[in-house]
Design a protein around this motif. Structure first.
Motif, PDB file in Angstrom:
ATOM      1  N   THR A   1       0.839  -1.199   0.000  1.00  0.00           N
ATOM      2  CA  THR A   1       0.000   0.000   0.000  1.00  0.00           C
ATOM      3  C   THR A   1       0.876   1.252   0.000  1.00  0.00           C
ATOM      4  N   ASP A   2       0.332   2.339  -0.538  1.00  0.00           N
ATOM      5  CA  ASP A   2       1.074   3.589  -0.534  1.00  0.00           C
ATOM      6  C   ASP A   2       0.108   4.758  -0.419  1.00  0.00           C
ATOM      7  N   SER A   3       0.616   5.863   0.086  1.00  0.00           N
ATOM      8  CA  SER A   3      -0.178   7.084   0.209  1.00  0.00           C
ATOM      9  C   SER A   3       0.753   8.280   0.087  1.00  0.00           C
ATOM     10  N   ALA A   4       0.188   9.408  -0.330  1.00  0.00           N
ATOM     11  CA  ALA A   4       0.981  10.617  -0.499  1.00  0.00           C
ATOM     12  C   ALA A   4       0.041  11.806  -0.652  1.00  0.00           C
ATOM     13  N   THR A   5       0.605  12.986  -0.490  1.00  0.00           N
ATOM     14  CA  THR A   5      -0.111  14.223  -0.761  1.00  0.00           C
ATOM     15  C   THR A   5       0.631  14.950  -1.872  1.00  0.00           C
ATOM     16  N   SER A   6      -0.053  15.189  -2.979  1.00  0.00           N
ATOM     17  CA  SER A   6       0.547  15.902  -4.103  1.00  0.00           C
ATOM     18  C   SER A   6       0.021  17.330  -4.140  1.00  0.00           C
ATOM     19  N   ALA A   7       0.827  18.229  -4.701  1.00  0.00           N
ATOM     20  CA  ALA A   7       0.418  19.624  -4.846  1.00  0.00           C
ATOM     21  C   ALA A   7       0.804  20.120  -6.230  1.00  0.00           C
ATOM     22  N   PHE A   8      -0.125  20.804  -6.892  1.00  0.00           N
ATOM     23  CA  PHE A   8       0.110  21.424  -8.188  1.00  0.00           C
ATOM     24  C   PHE A   8      -0.060  22.930  -8.018  1.00  0.00           C
ATOM     25  N   THR A   9       1.037  23.669  -8.164  1.00  0.00           N
ATOM     26  CA  THR A   9       0.997  25.119  -7.993  1.00  0.00           C
ATOM     27  C   THR A   9       1.252  25.798  -9.330  1.00  0.00           C
ATOM     28  N   PRO A  10       0.214  26.412  -9.945  1.00  0.00           N
ATOM     29  CA  PRO A  10       0.450  27.128 -11.205  1.00  0.00           C
ATOM     30  C   PRO A  10       1.451  28.259 -11.004  1.00  0.00           C
ATOM     31  N   VAL A  11       2.443  28.345 -11.892  1.00  0.00           N
ATOM     32  CA  VAL A  11       3.459  29.397 -11.815  1.00  0.00           C
ATOM     33  C   VAL A  11       3.265  30.379 -12.961  1.00  0.00           C
ATOM     34  N   THR A  12       3.301  29.870 -14.175  1.00  0.00           N
ATOM     35  CA  THR A  12       3.006  30.662 -15.362  1.00  0.00           C
ATOM     36  C   THR A  12       2.069  29.839 -16.243  1.00  0.00           C
ATOM     37  N   LYS A  13       1.710  30.392 -17.384  1.00  0.00           N
ATOM     38  CA  LYS A  13       0.859  29.658 -18.317  1.00  0.00           C
ATOM     39  C   LYS A  13       1.539  28.384 -18.787  1.00  0.00           C
ATOM     40  N   ASN A  14       2.870  28.382 -18.776  1.00  0.00           N
ATOM     41  CA  ASN A  14       3.625  27.254 -19.318  1.00  0.00           C
ATOM     42  C   ASN A  14       4.449  26.506 -18.279  1.00  0.00           C
ATOM     43  N   SER A  15       4.108  26.659 -17.006  1.00  0.00           N
ATOM     44  CA  SER A  15       4.861  25.934 -15.980  1.00  0.00           C
ATOM     45  C   SER A  15       4.053  25.836 -14.691  1.00  0.00           C
ATOM     46  N   PHE A  16       4.346  24.798 -13.927  1.00  0.00           N
ATOM     47  CA  PHE A  16       3.779  24.671 -12.585  1.00  0.00           C
ATOM     48  C   PHE A  16       4.750  23.881 -11.725  1.00  0.00           C
TER      49      PHE A  16
ATOM     50  N   HIS B   1       4.605  13.639   2.387  1.00  0.00           N
ATOM     51  CA  HIS B   1       3.940  12.645   3.269  1.00  0.00           C
ATOM     52  C   HIS B   1       3.823  11.302   2.555  1.00  0.00           C
ATOM     53  N   ARG B   2       4.886  10.926   1.854  1.00  0.00           N
ATOM     54  CA  ARG B   2       4.881   9.689   1.082  1.00  0.00           C
ATOM     55  C   ARG B   2       5.187   8.500   1.993  1.00  0.00           C
ATOM     56  N   ILE B   3       4.296   7.523   1.970  1.00  0.00           N
ATOM     57  CA  ILE B   3       4.478   6.322   2.793  1.00  0.00           C
ATOM     58  C   ILE B   3       4.209   5.100   1.924  1.00  0.00           C
ATOM     59  N   ILE B   4       5.165   4.184   1.875  1.00  0.00           N
ATOM     60  CA  ILE B   4       5.015   2.944   1.121  1.00  0.00           C
ATOM     61  C   ILE B   4       5.146   1.770   2.084  1.00  0.00           C
ATOM     62  N   ASP B   5       4.058   1.027   2.226  1.00  0.00           N
ATOM     63  CA  ASP B   5       4.010  -0.112   3.151  1.00  0.00           C
ATOM     64  C   ASP B   5       4.457   0.286   4.555  1.00  0.00           C
ATOM     65  N   GLY B   6       4.020   1.455   4.996  1.00  0.00           N
ATOM     66  CA  GLY B   6       4.313   1.910   6.344  1.00  0.00           C
ATOM     67  C   GLY B   6       5.656   2.581   6.526  1.00  0.00           C
ATOM     68  N   VAL B   7       6.450   2.667   5.446  1.00  0.00           N
ATOM     69  CA  VAL B   7       7.780   3.258   5.544  1.00  0.00           C
ATOM     70  C   VAL B   7       7.783   4.641   4.890  1.00  0.00           C
ATOM     71  N   PRO B   8       8.157   5.691   5.622  1.00  0.00           N
ATOM     72  CA  PRO B   8       8.207   7.038   5.028  1.00  0.00           C
ATOM     73  C   PRO B   8       9.245   7.114   3.922  1.00  0.00           C
ATOM     74  N   GLU B   9       8.908   7.841   2.875  1.00  0.00           N
ATOM     75  CA  GLU B   9       9.788   8.023   1.732  1.00  0.00           C
ATOM     76  C   GLU B   9      10.115   9.510   1.565  1.00  0.00           C
ATOM     77  N   PRO B  10      11.247   9.839   0.904  1.00  0.00           N
ATOM     78  CA  PRO B  10      11.624  11.255   0.720  1.00  0.00           C
ATOM     79  C   PRO B  10      10.576  12.021  -0.087  1.00  0.00           C
ATOM     80  N   ASN B  11      10.489  13.320   0.188  1.00  0.00           N
ATOM     81  CA  ASN B  11       9.608  14.190  -0.591  1.00  0.00           C
ATOM     82  C   ASN B  11      10.158  14.361  -2.003  1.00  0.00           C
ATOM     83  N   ILE B  12       9.281  14.722  -2.918  1.00  0.00           N
ATOM     84  CA  ILE B  12       9.665  14.965  -4.310  1.00  0.00           C
ATOM     85  C   ILE B  12       9.223  16.371  -4.697  1.00  0.00           C
ATOM     86  N   PHE B  13      10.101  17.116  -5.361  1.00  0.00           N
ATOM     87  CA  PHE B  13       9.745  18.429  -5.879  1.00  0.00           C
ATOM     88  C   PHE B  13      10.218  18.525  -7.324  1.00  0.00           C
TER      89      PHE B  13
END
Length: 206
Positions: A154-169, A175-187
């Motif tokens: 099982t896995d869970s996470a919180t994703s965020a999409f932040t509009p920056v410009t018309k051509n980028s976000f 809060h990434r967790i895979i089988d109960g083990v915390p995983e590094p954030n991604i940006f």
């Protein structure tokens, strides 16, 4: 006296880049001396008549197009398109690490009338799948995701999409967790992929 009623939808945009707020209303008009005048106005229950799904999804229209995020050793490509009738937004994505494709899949984003929220359903090519619930926090779209990998973990996470410009976000996965083990954030800073140049056909010989 002649009377007539008018039902409609108001759309209010709180600020630049923010999704509109939709409300239904009913106005009663009365004809006096040849002129129609407003006699009364009231808000209607937002659920009394369903707001079109296309309007519900309109705030996510900034995603439509082809996108790419290139970081050290990996490339994430994605493509968002309106499904027929603008009832869903479909995404195709692929992840390459060191020139090898490690993950592909699709996502369908739509309006859940029972939950009264935007939801998404993710299907990975290897058999994994997940579900997300979308919400706007005033600056960005937050997606709470839960899923099951092809191996049953099982896995869970919180994703965020932040509009920056018309051509980028900006994209974040925290809060990434895979089988109960915390995983590094991604940006990632995601940019729109320019249209592919069409190959010019051979011209007539002179």
């Amino acid at each position: 006296m002649l009377f007539r009623s008018e039902d409609g939808v108001t759309k209010t945009t709180p600020g630049a880049g923010e999704p509109p707020i939709l409300n239904r209303y009913c106005v009663t008009h009365v004809k006096v001396d040849g002129h129609w005048l407003m006699a009364s106005a009231r808000d209607l229950d937002p659920e009394s008549r369903p707001i079109p799904v296309a309007e519900r999804l309109k705030p996510l229209e900034f995603l439509i197009g082809d996108w790419v995020d290139e970081s050290s050793g990996s490339v994430v490509s994605s493509s968002y398109r309106w499904a027929e009738g603008h009832k869903f937004i479909d995404q195709r994505f692929s992840v390459r690490v060191n020139d090898a494709r490690v993950l592909t899949g699709t996502q369908r984003i739509g309006w859940d009338p029972q939950a009264k929220s935007i939801k998404s359903w993710i299907f990975e090519a290897d058999g994994g799948h997940g579900e997300g619930v979308w919400g706007w926090d005033g600056k960005r779209w937050i997606v709470k995701i839960t899923g099951v990998s092809a191996d049953g973990s099982t896995d869970s996470a919180t994703s965020a999409f932040t509009p920056v410009t018309k051509n980028s976000f900006d994209y974040e996965s925290i809060h990434r967790i895979i089988d109960g083990v915390p995983e590094p954030n991604i940006f990632a800073h995601v940019v729109r992929r320019p249209p592919q140049a069409k190959t010019a056909g051979a011209g007539p010989r002179r």
